[in-house]
Design an enzyme around this catalytic site. Sequence first.
Site, PDB file in Angstrom:
ATOM      1  N   ASP A   1       0.885  -1.157   0.000  1.00  0.00           N
ATOM      2  CA  ASP A   1       0.000   0.000   0.000  1.00  0.00           C
ATOM      3  C   ASP A   1       0.923   1.207   0.000  1.00  0.00           C
ATOM      4  O   ASP A   1       1.676   1.419   0.958  1.00  0.00           O
ATOM      5  CB  ASP A   1      -0.868  -0.036   1.262  1.00  0.00           C
ATOM      6  CG  ASP A   1      -1.736   1.205   1.415  1.00  0.00           C
ATOM      7  OD1 ASP A   1      -1.470   2.225   0.742  1.00  0.00           O
ATOM      8  OD2 ASP A   1      -2.682   1.161   2.224  1.00  0.00           O
ATOM      9  N   VAL A   2       0.901   1.996  -1.072  1.00  0.00           N
ATOM     10  CA  VAL A   2       1.896   3.068  -1.212  1.00  0.00           C
ATOM     11  C   VAL A   2       1.738   4.176  -0.173  1.00  0.00           C
ATOM     12  O   VAL A   2       2.633   5.004  -0.016  1.00  0.00           O
ATOM     13  CB  VAL A   2       1.892   3.696  -2.630  1.00  0.00           C
ATOM     14  CG1 VAL A   2       2.322   2.691  -3.681  1.00  0.00           C
ATOM     15  CG2 VAL A   2       0.545   4.323  -2.965  1.00  0.00           C
TER      16      VAL A   2
ATOM     17  N   ASN B   1       2.742   5.798  -9.784  1.00  0.00           N
ATOM     18  CA  ASN B   1       1.515   5.869 -10.587  1.00  0.00           C
ATOM     19  C   ASN B   1       0.242   5.614  -9.792  1.00  0.00           C
ATOM     20  O   ASN B   1      -0.829   6.123 -10.142  1.00  0.00           O
ATOM     21  CB  ASN B   1       1.631   4.842 -11.731  1.00  0.00           C
ATOM     22  CG  ASN B   1       0.300   4.529 -12.366  1.00  0.00           C
ATOM     23  OD1 ASN B   1      -0.207   5.299 -13.190  1.00  0.00           O
ATOM     24  ND2 ASN B   1      -0.318   3.408 -11.988  1.00  0.00           N
TER      25      ASN B   1
ATOM     26  N   TYR C   1      -9.054  15.089  -4.953  1.00  0.00           N
ATOM     27  CA  TYR C   1      -8.244  14.593  -6.079  1.00  0.00           C
ATOM     28  C   TYR C   1      -7.426  15.727  -6.707  1.00  0.00           C
ATOM     29  O   TYR C   1      -6.216  15.599  -6.925  1.00  0.00           O
ATOM     30  CB  TYR C   1      -9.166  13.956  -7.126  1.00  0.00           C
ATOM     31  CG  TYR C   1      -8.445  13.299  -8.287  1.00  0.00           C
ATOM     32  CD1 TYR C   1      -7.906  12.021  -8.160  1.00  0.00           C
ATOM     33  CD2 TYR C   1      -8.310  13.950  -9.508  1.00  0.00           C
ATOM     34  CE1 TYR C   1      -7.250  11.408  -9.227  1.00  0.00           C
ATOM     35  CE2 TYR C   1      -7.657  13.356 -10.576  1.00  0.00           C
ATOM     36  CZ  TYR C   1      -7.127  12.076 -10.440  1.00  0.00           C
ATOM     37  OH  TYR C   1      -6.476  11.480 -11.504  1.00  0.00           O
TER      38      TYR C   1
ATOM     39  N   LYS D   1      -3.286  16.231  -6.947  1.00  0.00           N
ATOM     40  CA  LYS D   1      -2.525  16.340  -8.193  1.00  0.00           C
ATOM     41  C   LYS D   1      -1.789  17.683  -8.272  1.00  0.00           C
ATOM     42  O   LYS D   1      -0.658  17.750  -8.772  1.00  0.00           O
ATOM     43  CB  LYS D   1      -3.444  16.141  -9.400  1.00  0.00           C
ATOM     44  CG  LYS D   1      -4.068  14.732  -9.478  1.00  0.00           C
ATOM     45  CD  LYS D   1      -3.023  13.630  -9.555  1.00  0.00           C
ATOM     46  CE  LYS D   1      -3.650  12.247  -9.747  1.00  0.00           C
ATOM     47  NZ  LYS D   1      -2.648  11.172  -9.828  1.00  0.00           N
TER      48      LYS D   1
HETATM   49  P1  NAD Z   1      -6.625   2.366 -12.235  1.00  0.00           P
HETATM   50  O1  NAD Z   1      -7.668   2.406 -11.188  1.00  0.00           O
HETATM   51  O2  NAD Z   1      -6.670   1.307 -13.265  1.00  0.00           O
HETATM   52  O3  NAD Z   1      -5.169   2.334 -11.596  1.00  0.00           O
HETATM   53  C1  NAD Z   1      -4.867   2.758 -10.302  1.00  0.00           C
HETATM   54  C2  NAD Z   1      -3.996   1.690  -9.684  1.00  0.00           C
HETATM   55  O4  NAD Z   1      -3.543   2.119  -8.398  1.00  0.00           O
HETATM   56  C3  NAD Z   1      -4.772   0.380  -9.478  1.00  0.00           C
HETATM   57  O5  NAD Z   1      -4.002  -0.698  -9.972  1.00  0.00           O
HETATM   58  C4  NAD Z   1      -4.935   0.292  -7.972  1.00  0.00           C
HETATM   59  O6  NAD Z   1      -4.971  -1.032  -7.507  1.00  0.00           O
HETATM   60  C5  NAD Z   1      -3.675   1.011  -7.523  1.00  0.00           C
HETATM   61  N1  NAD Z   1      -3.780   1.479  -6.142  1.00  0.00           N
HETATM   62  C6  NAD Z   1      -4.818   2.129  -5.560  1.00  0.00           C
HETATM   63  N2  NAD Z   1      -4.524   2.375  -4.278  1.00  0.00           N
HETATM   64  C7  NAD Z   1      -3.289   1.871  -4.041  1.00  0.00           C
HETATM   65  C8  NAD Z   1      -2.459   1.835  -2.914  1.00  0.00           C
HETATM   66  N3  NAD Z   1      -2.845   2.338  -1.744  1.00  0.00           N
HETATM   67  N4  NAD Z   1      -1.227   1.253  -3.042  1.00  0.00           N
HETATM   68  C9  NAD Z   1      -0.826   0.716  -4.212  1.00  0.00           C
HETATM   69  N5  NAD Z   1      -1.596   0.728  -5.317  1.00  0.00           N
HETATM   70  C10 NAD Z   1      -2.803   1.300  -5.234  1.00  0.00           C
HETATM   71  O7  NAD Z   1      -6.669   3.813 -12.913  1.00  0.00           O
HETATM   72  P2  NAD Z   1      -5.613   4.534 -13.861  1.00  0.00           P
HETATM   73  O8  NAD Z   1      -6.407   5.444 -14.694  1.00  0.00           O
HETATM   74  O9  NAD Z   1      -4.715   3.574 -14.519  1.00  0.00           O
HETATM   75  O10 NAD Z   1      -4.828   5.432 -12.814  1.00  0.00           O
HETATM   76  C11 NAD Z   1      -3.411   5.453 -12.719  1.00  0.00           C
HETATM   77  C12 NAD Z   1      -2.925   6.851 -12.376  1.00  0.00           C
HETATM   78  O11 NAD Z   1      -3.220   7.720 -13.468  1.00  0.00           O
HETATM   79  C13 NAD Z   1      -3.590   7.470 -11.141  1.00  0.00           C
HETATM   80  O12 NAD Z   1      -2.624   8.180 -10.390  1.00  0.00           O
HETATM   81  C14 NAD Z   1      -4.591   8.432 -11.753  1.00  0.00           C
HETATM   82  O13 NAD Z   1      -4.876   9.516 -10.897  1.00  0.00           O
HETATM   83  C15 NAD Z   1      -3.832   8.882 -12.978  1.00  0.00           C
HETATM   84  N6  NAD Z   1      -4.682   9.487 -14.013  1.00  0.00           N
HETATM   85  C16 NAD Z   1      -5.600   8.737 -14.694  1.00  0.00           C
HETATM   86  C17 NAD Z   1      -6.376   9.359 -15.661  1.00  0.00           C
HETATM   87  C18 NAD Z   1      -7.389   8.611 -16.476  1.00  0.00           C
HETATM   88  O14 NAD Z   1      -8.134   9.263 -17.217  1.00  0.00           O
HETATM   89  N7  NAD Z   1      -7.480   7.305 -16.397  1.00  0.00           N
HETATM   90  C19 NAD Z   1      -6.226  10.730 -15.918  1.00  0.00           C
HETATM   91  C20 NAD Z   1      -5.287  11.441 -15.193  1.00  0.00           C
HETATM   92  C21 NAD Z   1      -4.513  10.810 -14.243  1.00  0.00           C
END
Ligand code: NAD
Length: 266
Positions: free
Chosen positions: A65-66, A92, A164, A168
């Site tokens: 858990d990060v 990430n 959120y 960011k």
């Molecule tokens: P996602 O939900 O598929 O990925 C998020 C990942 O983080 C998941 O694998 C989840 O299990 C993991 N996670 C959550 N809490 C955690 C914890 N406490 N410890 C370790 N891992 C944990 O969604 P995504 O879109 O792939 O998101 C990845 C990153 O990209 C995030 O930081 C998100 O804010 C960012 N992001 C996504 C988008 C989008 O449109 N999808 C846009 C901007 C930013």
Amino acid sequence: MTGLLAGQKALVTGASSGIGRACALAMARAGAAVAVNYNSSAENAERVAAEIAADGGEALTVRADVSDEGAVDAMFAKAVDSLGTVDIVVANAGIQSDSGIVEMTLEQWQRVLAVNLQGQFLCARAAVREFRRRGMRPGCKALGKILCMSSVHEVIPWARRVNYAASKGGIMLMMKSLAQEVAPERIRVVGIAPGAIRTSINESVWKDEAARHALLQLIPYGRLGEPDDIAKAAVWLASDEADYVTGTTLYVDGGMTLYPAFRDNG
Ligand code: NAD
């Protein structure tokens, strides 16, 4: 393995799904050995590692858990033990927990900040400690690279998601401040700001016809992003091809930050 990241060791957090998964796979294709971090979905992380291995690459899975200091330090220790060191960290992992301001609980506020911002701080700190311990590696231009997964919401305010957007925005200045601090040691720290990428985090939007149509109005390039759009940028930023890039955010957003509402009406 030959490729832009040949011989490099990468650790990707939240790599069992979405953007993190795509980054892990792309970095492995580019020649890096990859530590695939997950928090809850061991099965999905194992699947990512198996895909990498099937492609001739090297991967291990590591649970943490990060937001948990001890867990992050143990994750780095395991990655270093297995891979020898870590050259690239993709911080990430991230979550959303949306509510209007009055309904938002302190727990919702704290959890999003803990995972999204504190998690990146803990990973960046552990990374710098490892880069310093190991010293410069022959054939590498940088002592290490840290990629901070941010969002267009580091600059675009987002109603009903103050937790959120605050996380960011915080990542942006943490990334820049850290980049300033460690650049003399040849450590590069860079942000990536995805726009709307088709992953589970925003599934409710892109699976709904009306919501998807409304979202597309915000994207001048006229399509949603795919995880690979981000992963390709991450590979380049982590490589020596981007050796002079530090302390900045690369927006990979199809123009979402161009204020498209002003196109016909400014
Ligand atoms: P996602 O939900 O598929 O990925 C998020 C990942 O983080 C998941 O694998 C989840 O299990 C993991 N996670 C959550 N809490 C955690 C914890 N406490 N410890 C370790 N891992 C944990 O969604 P995504 O879109 O792939 O998101 C990845 C990153 O990209 C995030 O930081 C998100 O804010 C960012 N992001 C996504 C988008 C989008 O449109 N999808 C846009 C901007 C930013």
